[in-house]
Design a protein around this motif. Sequence first.
Motif, short mmCIF file in Angstrom:
data_model
loop_
_atom_site.label_atom_id
_atom_site.label_comp_id
_atom_site.label_asym_id
_atom_site.label_seq_id
_atom_site.Cartn_x
_atom_site.Cartn_y
_atom_site.Cartn_z
N UNK A 133 13.55 6.15 -9.55
CA UNK A 133 13.01 4.84 -9.92
C UNK A 133 11.64 4.66 -9.29
N UNK A 134 10.70 4.16 -10.08
CA UNK A 134 9.36 3.93 -9.57
C UNK A 134 8.68 2.78 -10.26
N UNK A 135 7.53 2.37 -9.74
CA UNK A 135 6.83 1.20 -10.28
C UNK A 135 5.57 1.57 -11.06
N UNK A 136 5.28 2.86 -11.18
CA UNK A 136 4.09 3.28 -11.92
C UNK A 136 4.50 3.87 -13.26
N UNK A 140 22.59 2.36 -11.27
CA UNK A 140 21.74 1.78 -10.24
C UNK A 140 22.35 0.52 -9.67
N UNK A 141 22.21 0.34 -8.38
CA UNK A 141 22.65 -0.89 -7.73
C UNK A 141 21.44 -1.76 -7.47
N UNK A 142 21.66 -3.05 -7.29
CA UNK A 142 20.55 -3.95 -7.02
C UNK A 142 20.16 -4.76 -8.23
N UNK A 143 19.61 -5.93 -7.98
CA UNK A 143 19.28 -6.85 -9.06
C UNK A 143 17.89 -6.64 -9.61
N UNK A 144 17.15 -5.63 -9.09
CA UNK A 144 15.78 -5.43 -9.53
C UNK A 144 15.63 -4.20 -10.42
N UNK A 201 15.56 -2.95 -2.86
CA UNK A 201 15.92 -1.54 -2.77
C UNK A 201 16.88 -1.19 -3.89
N UNK A 202 16.81 0.05 -4.35
CA UNK A 202 17.65 0.52 -5.45
C UNK A 202 18.40 1.76 -5.00
N UNK A 203 19.68 1.78 -5.23
CA UNK A 203 20.48 2.98 -4.99
C UNK A 203 20.89 3.58 -6.32
N UNK A 204 20.75 4.90 -6.43
CA UNK A 204 20.99 5.59 -7.69
C UNK A 204 22.08 6.64 -7.53
N UNK A 205 22.99 6.70 -8.50
CA UNK A 205 24.06 7.69 -8.48
C UNK A 205 24.16 8.34 -9.85
N UNK A 206 23.94 9.65 -9.87
CA UNK A 206 24.02 10.40 -11.12
C UNK A 206 25.44 10.91 -11.37
N UNK A 207 25.76 11.10 -12.64
CA UNK A 207 27.04 11.69 -13.01
C UNK A 207 26.88 12.40 -14.35
#
Length: 123
Positions: free
Chosen positions: A98-101, A24-28, A1-7
């Motif tokens: 974030x996406x995989x396509x 982005x958080x997470x190792x992926x 899972x990815x968490x995103x924070x804009x600024x």
Amino acid sequence: QVQLVESGGGLVQAGGSLRLSCAASGRTFSSYHMGWFRQAPGKEREFVASITRSGAGTDYADSVKGRFTISRDNAKNTVDFQMNSLKPEDTAVYYCAAGRTIFVRSATAYDYWGQGTQVTVSS
């Protein structure tokens, strides 16, 4: 899972510049293609730009091509969005996704979204 924070959003005069950042958080993080979308009041969310997992490929909406630049740093888990020559019609809430396509402009193709950051361009 990815968490995103804009600024980086804010108020700027027409012709000015802003730089948005998405953390982005997470190792992926490096396994996801990243995109920026925007939504103006009363309008649907629209594609603005995207960048491939490696950062080698980018795609831009015609309305921002030549003015905006997307980039990423996989070591820092960040995506930046440099916006130059801003126009009043660029006013919107800007979202990182974030996406995989690869090279898909539809919002439905993106799996994770930030909460958005407001960009207001005054005339």
